[in-house]
Design a protein around this motif. Structure first.
Motif, PDB file in Angstrom:
ATOM      1  N   LEU A 109       0.829  -1.211   0.000  1.00 12.22           N
ATOM      2  CA  LEU A 109       0.000   0.000   0.000  1.00 12.22           C
ATOM      3  C   LEU A 109       0.862   1.259   0.000  1.00 12.22           C
ATOM      4  N   ALA A 110       1.912   1.266   0.844  1.00 10.32           N
ATOM      5  CA  ALA A 110       2.795   2.434   0.901  1.00 10.32           C
ATOM      6  C   ALA A 110       3.550   2.625  -0.412  1.00 10.32           C
ATOM      7  N   GLY A 111       3.988   1.524  -1.023  1.00  8.56           N
ATOM      8  CA  GLY A 111       4.727   1.632  -2.283  1.00  8.56           C
ATOM      9  C   GLY A 111       3.880   2.181  -3.411  1.00  8.56           C
ATOM     10  N   ILE A 112       2.661   1.668  -3.559  1.00  6.52           N
ATOM     11  CA  ILE A 112       1.786   2.160  -4.623  1.00  6.52           C
ATOM     12  C   ILE A 112       1.443   3.632  -4.383  1.00  6.52           C
ATOM     13  N   THR A 113       1.171   3.982  -3.126  1.00 10.97           N
ATOM     14  CA  THR A 113       0.855   5.385  -2.819  1.00 10.97           C
ATOM     15  C   THR A 113       2.041   6.293  -3.125  1.00 10.97           C
ATOM     16  N   ALA A 114       3.255   5.835  -2.779  1.00 11.12           N
ATOM     17  CA  ALA A 114       4.438   6.648  -3.054  1.00 11.12           C
ATOM     18  C   ALA A 114       4.648   6.824  -4.555  1.00 11.12           C
ATOM     19  N   LEU A 115       4.411   5.751  -5.333  1.00  6.49           N
ATOM     20  CA  LEU A 115       4.577   5.856  -6.782  1.00  6.49           C
ATOM     21  C   LEU A 115       3.616   6.879  -7.384  1.00  6.49           C
ATOM     22  N   VAL A 116       2.455   7.038  -6.781  1.00  6.47           N
ATOM     23  CA  VAL A 116       1.473   8.010  -7.287  1.00  6.47           C
ATOM     24  C   VAL A 116       1.742   9.398  -6.701  1.00  6.47           C
ATOM     25  N   ALA A 117       1.963   9.462  -5.387  1.00  6.18           N
ATOM     26  CA  ALA A 117       1.962  10.753  -4.695  1.00  6.18           C
ATOM     27  C   ALA A 117       3.238  11.558  -4.922  1.00  6.18           C
ATOM     28  N   VAL A 118       4.405  10.900  -4.900  1.00  4.67           N
ATOM     29  CA  VAL A 118       5.652  11.664  -4.984  1.00  4.67           C
ATOM     30  C   VAL A 118       5.805  12.379  -6.333  1.00  4.67           C
ATOM     31  N   PRO A 119       5.659  11.689  -7.488  1.00 11.96           N
ATOM     32  CA  PRO A 119       5.746  12.436  -8.751  1.00 11.96           C
ATOM     33  C   PRO A 119       4.660  13.497  -8.886  1.00 11.96           C
ATOM     34  N   LEU A 120       3.448  13.178  -8.400  1.00 11.31           N
ATOM     35  CA  LEU A 120       2.361  14.160  -8.483  1.00 11.31           C
ATOM     36  C   LEU A 120       2.683  15.406  -7.662  1.00 11.31           C
ATOM     37  N   ALA A 121       3.183  15.213  -6.430  1.00 14.86           N
ATOM     38  CA  ALA A 121       3.500  16.356  -5.568  1.00 14.86           C
ATOM     39  C   ALA A 121       4.649  17.183  -6.143  1.00 14.86           C
ATOM     40  N   LEU A 122       5.687  16.504  -6.654  1.00 16.84           N
ATOM     41  CA  LEU A 122       6.816  17.245  -7.232  1.00 16.84           C
ATOM     42  C   LEU A 122       6.364  18.032  -8.459  1.00 16.84           C
ATOM     43  N   GLY A 123       5.567  17.407  -9.296  1.00 21.30           N
ATOM     44  CA  GLY A 123       5.091  18.090 -10.494  1.00 21.30           C
ATOM     45  C   GLY A 123       4.230  19.294 -10.158  1.00 21.30           C
ATOM     46  N   LEU A 124       3.296  19.116  -9.229  1.00 19.75           N
ATOM     47  CA  LEU A 124       2.440  20.239  -8.848  1.00 19.75           C
ATOM     48  C   LEU A 124       3.248  21.340  -8.175  1.00 19.75           C
ATOM     49  N   GLY A 125       4.228  20.956  -7.344  1.00 17.61           N
ATOM     50  CA  GLY A 125       5.052  21.963  -6.677  1.00 17.61           C
ATOM     51  C   GLY A 125       5.887  22.773  -7.662  1.00 17.61           C
ATOM     52  N   LEU A 126       6.469  22.083  -8.650  1.00 18.32           N
ATOM     53  CA  LEU A 126       7.269  22.793  -9.657  1.00 18.32           C
ATOM     54  C   LEU A 126       6.404  23.713 -10.511  1.00 18.32           C
ATOM     55  N   LEU A 127       5.230  23.220 -10.920  1.00 17.81           N
ATOM     56  CA  LEU A 127       4.338  24.057 -11.732  1.00 17.81           C
ATOM     57  C   LEU A 127       3.813  25.244 -10.927  1.00 17.81           C
ATOM     58  N   ALA A 128       3.518  25.018  -9.631  1.00 12.91           N
ATOM     59  CA  ALA A 128       3.035  26.120  -8.794  1.00 12.91           C
ATOM     60  C   ALA A 128       4.122  27.177  -8.619  1.00 12.91           C
ATOM     61  N   ALA A 129       5.393  26.749  -8.516  1.00 12.79           N
ATOM     62  CA  ALA A 129       6.485  27.718  -8.415  1.00 12.79           C
ATOM     63  C   ALA A 129       6.718  28.429  -9.747  1.00 12.79           C
ATOM     64  N   LEU A 130       6.575  27.665 -10.854  1.00 15.01           N
ATOM     65  CA  LEU A 130       6.796  28.258 -12.185  1.00 15.01           C
ATOM     66  C   LEU A 130       5.723  29.290 -12.503  1.00 15.01           C
ATOM     67  N   TYR A 131       4.473  28.983 -12.137  1.00 19.65           N
ATOM     68  CA  TYR A 131       3.356  29.917 -12.400  1.00 19.65           C
ATOM     69  C   TYR A 131       2.892  30.517 -11.078  1.00 19.65           C
ATOM     70  N   ARG A 132       3.828  31.081 -10.334  1.00 18.62           N
ATOM     71  CA  ARG A 132       3.539  31.619  -9.007  1.00 18.62           C
ATOM     72  C   ARG A 132       2.499  32.733  -9.090  1.00 18.62           C
ATOM     73  N   ASN A 133       1.553  32.710  -8.135  1.00 19.36           N
ATOM     74  CA  ASN A 133       0.474  33.702  -8.009  1.00 19.36           C
ATOM     75  C   ASN A 133      -0.507  33.675  -9.173  1.00 19.36           C
ATOM     76  N   SER A 134      -0.442  32.655 -10.004  1.00 18.72           N
ATOM     77  CA  SER A 134      -1.424  32.524 -11.088  1.00 18.72           C
ATOM     78  C   SER A 134      -2.665  31.794 -10.565  1.00 18.72           C
ATOM     79  N   PHE A 135      -3.671  31.644 -11.424  1.00 17.62           N
ATOM     80  CA  PHE A 135      -4.885  30.923 -11.028  1.00 17.62           C
ATOM     81  C   PHE A 135      -4.549  29.472 -10.699  1.00 17.62           C
ATOM     82  N   PHE A 136      -3.646  28.873 -11.497  1.00 15.78           N
ATOM     83  CA  PHE A 136      -3.256  27.479 -11.233  1.00 15.78           C
ATOM     84  C   PHE A 136      -2.625  27.349  -9.845  1.00 15.78           C
ATOM     85  N   ASP A 137      -1.726  28.270  -9.513  1.00 23.87           N
ATOM     86  CA  ASP A 137      -1.059  28.243  -8.213  1.00 23.87           C
ATOM     87  C   ASP A 137      -2.079  28.348  -7.082  1.00 23.87           C
TER      88      ASP A 137
END
Length: 322
Positions: free
Chosen positions: A108-136
């Protein structure tokens, strides 16, 4: 000796000392629990002779320090003892109970990590790239909403809409060892989704904050003046220097997936080690409770050690704090 290897050995030594202290705390905490374990298992109608014989059989008649030494000596050899609840009919070791449950929790932890870690990194990078935008703002609002609710509430909401109102997934995650892989994935979909919603917020926000703090650095300004695109600035220049805090928060969340998933396992009746610990506490099965607590402590210490190593490897300045 290489400074990184020396630091790793030092952290390993500190981890072993911490584990020894934690084992003392676990044993002492269970020792000071009120009530008689033998009476609780045998029932109120048990005679004093029966209780005394049962205490002698499971070793509760020995002094506490002797029982601790026997327990920790067995643990060092991979033997967590025998379950108290198995004494009546047949002898069953703690590892027979916890082993399959631990594999389920790691799955359960492995499957969750495979989904959550790339998703969190991607969202964090996009939120920093488009800071203060509607997406952020939208990503921040959604993650803050999911993190503000307790785990059981998120789990029951998902169960209501994705298993009852719209029967897409199974409401109960009663997996077995011989179940096919894809069927197991389907049955663990709701626990994975619940844990993902809970841990993504921490990792996404830490990634965003770490990247944004580096975007004001002089070397980032120089890269901008050279005409480097914003995406390349984040991926090639900011992200490698932001790995230390990101790795730390990822390690904490991975430890949470093993240790803190008890509530989610109980809600979805998932046969993990957290569910086994809850059952053992109810039945006062001391060896199982001690083994589960020690496994949780080992998971926390190892993952924090891994986070320290990644932080130091990605930022050598941490080797020289002065």
């Amino acid at each position: 000796m290489h400074p990184l290897l020396r630091t790793v050995l030092q952290r390993l030594g500190l981890g072993l000392i911490t584990l020894f202290v934690v084992s003392l705390i676990i044993f002492s905490a269970i020792e000071f629990l009120p009530g008689d374990f033998a009476k609780a298992i045998l029932g109120q109608s048990a005679t004093p002779e029966t209780v005394a014989a049962f205490q002698k059989e499971i070793g509760l008649d020995k002094p506490a320090h002797e029982r601790y030494l026997n327990w920790i000596g067995g643990v060092l050899q991979g033997d967590f003892g025998s379950s108290f609840s198995s004494r009546v009919g047949f002898r069953r070791s703690v590892m027979e109970i916890i082993g399959p449950r631990l594999l389920n929790t790691l799955f359960l932890a492995g499957i969750t990590a495979l989904v959550a870690v790339p998703l969190a990194l991607g969202l964090g990078l996009l939120a920093a790239l488009y800071r203060n935008s509607f997406f952020d703002r939208a990503v921040n609002a959604v993650t803050l909403t999911t993190i503000s609710f307790p785990e059981f509430f998120v789990a029951y909401i998902l169960m209501l809409f994705l298993a009852v109102k719209f029967p897409i997934f199974h409401s109960l995650s009663n997996v077995t060892a011989d179940m096919p892989f894809f069927e197991r994935l389907q049955r663990t979909a709701l626990p994975v989704l619940t844990l993902t919603l809970i841990i993504v917020a921490h990792m996404m926000r830490m990634t965003r904050a770490a990247i944004i703090s580096l975007l004001a650095s002089p070397y980032i300004e120089m890269a901008r003046l050279k005409g480097v695109s914003p995406g390349q600035i984040i991926l090639r220049h900011a992200l490698p220097n932001a790995w230390a805090p990101i790795a730390t928060v990822i390690a904490f969340n991975m430890a949470y997936l093993i240790v803190g998933a008890v509530v989610v396992e109980v809600v979805f009746v998932y046969p993990g080690v957290g569910q086994a610990m809850v059952d053992a506490v109810r039945s006062r099965d001391i060896p199982v409770v001690q083994a589960c607590a020690l496994i949780f402590a080992v998971a926390y210490i190892l993952l924090n050690l891994l986070a320290d190593i990644i932080s130091i490897a990605t930022n050598p300045r941490l080797l020289h704090p002065r």
